[in-house]
Design a protein around this motif. Structure first.
Motif: not given
Length: 387
Positions: A36-42, A351-355, A357-361
């Motif tokens: 619920p919060i991690i998108g905003d944290c990012f 959505h989770a994919a871009i977040r 994907g960026l983290n996995l870099e």
């Protein structure tokens, strides 16, 4: 009977009752408290520090250490599942737990004195003391033997001078595990971050691991007593042993990120209507989703086998390299493909994919780049060192 799209080989049936309970507990925490919060944290480049007491309360810090030192006494597979479910939320949160557990608590447990274990580990398990791991330097991340940080004896003390870079938890930490060159070779020191001469500077403007604290460390005449030295760590085997522990967890973490992206894309493909039918009804989408399922399944089997080898005391560093290489590459490719399947919607952190994907870099880079692990396997199969 229909198969679970994210568990086609029924890996869950291979888990013990305790391992399943651990996975369910962390999955519930991730669903209820992290997502619920991690998108905003990012978006805000904010580490969710408020979750640390809950993470500690679940027994996730130093989970494999004995209970007498504050750990939960879990096996390696259970720890891997912790990493998988946390990274299903976000790589930054799994990185926090990995650093605290594998890179800070583990070296104190494995290389420290009994006094050091008693002084630090129970408080670290409770989340009262946060640690960071000072090995990487700006000029040679993949070549720790070239470190320039130095520690010299001065009476009964050690004086440390140098700088470290890309240090997870650096500005959160109460204690740092610092590795330095000495006249007796590379040695490790447990350094409270309020020691005079110790400084940390947070690294900003990141496009990856934004929900994680990353720092540079500076040590200018930092004086610590002999009791701060890790007596069981001599030479590069000390820090490299810690990295093997951390890499093991990283083989599991990206599976969680890949599953998060895959489930999201699968649901979207079933709902998104194009030319009068769902996107999931097209051969192109089905082939891509099937390829994701294949690669996730192979990664699951690889990490499960690695965990069983680790618990049997038979795991080799090259095996960890193979799994880290394979599973990070799997996850980053799936994240990118899921982002594409989501179309324009995929570029937002709703959505989770871009977040992911960026983290996995970052995940594919730290703890040994893909190229380093390829060369580790190359050395293993040929007997020739090409570094």
């Amino acid at each position: 009977m229909a198969l679970d799209p994210a568990d086609l080989y029924d890996i869950r049936s291979e888990l013990s009752e305790e391992e399943r309970a651990v996975q369910e507990s962390v999955a519930r925490f991730t669903d209820e408290r992290v997502l619920p919060i991690i998108g905003d944290c990012f978006d805000q480049a904010r580490f969710p520090h408020e979750l640390v007491p809950e993470i500690a309360g679940l027994g996730l810090l130093g989970a494999t250490l004995p209970e007498e030192y504050g750990g939960a006494g879990l096996n390696s597979v259970a720890y891997g599942l912790i990493c998988q479910e946390l990274e299903r939320g976000d790589s930054g949160l799994r990185s926090f737990v990995s650093v605290q557990s594998s890179l800070c608590m583990y070296p104190i447990f494995a290389y420290g004195s009994e006094e050091q274990r008693r002084a630090w580990l129970p408080r670290m398990a409770k989340g009262e003391v946060i640690g960071c791991f000072g090995l990487t330097e700006a000029h040679g991340g993949s070549d720790p033997a070239s470190m320039k940080t130095r520690a010299r004896r001065d009476g009964g003390d050690w004086v440390i001078d140098g700088a470290k870079m890309w240090i997870t938890n650096g500005n959160l930490a109460h204690v740092a595990i610092v590795w330095a060159q000495t006249e007796e070779g590379v040695q490790g020191f447990v350094v409270p971050t309020d020691t005079p001469g110790f400084g940390a500077q947070e690294i900003h403007r990141k496009m990856s691991l934004r929900a994680s604290v990353t720092s540079a460390l500076f040590l200018d005449g930092v004086r610590v007593p002999e009791a701060a030295r890790l007596p069981g760590a001599q030479g590069l085997k000390g820090p490299l042993g810690c990295l093997t522990q951390a890499r093991y967890g990283i083989t599991w973490g990206p599976i969680g990120a890949a599953i998060a992206c895959y489930r999201e894309a699968l649901a979207y493909a079933g709902e998104r209507m194009l030319f009068g039918r769902p996107l999931a009804a097209t051969q192109a989408a089905q082939i891509r989703l099937a390829e994701m399922a294949r690669r996730i399944t192979l990664a699951q089997l690889l990490s499960l086998r690695l965990g069983r080898l680790k618990d049997a005391g038979a795991m080799q560093p090259a095996q960890v390299s193979l799994a880290k290489w394979n599973n990070c590459r799997m996850a980053i490719d799936i994240a990118r493909d899921c982002r594409d399947l989501l179309g324009g919607a995929g570029i937002t952190t709703e959505h989770a994919a871009i977040r992911h994907g960026l983290n996995l870099e970052s995940v594919i880079t730290y703890e040994g780049t893909e190229t380093v692990h390829q060369l580790v396997i190359g050395r293993e199969v040929t007997g020739i060192n090409a570094f």
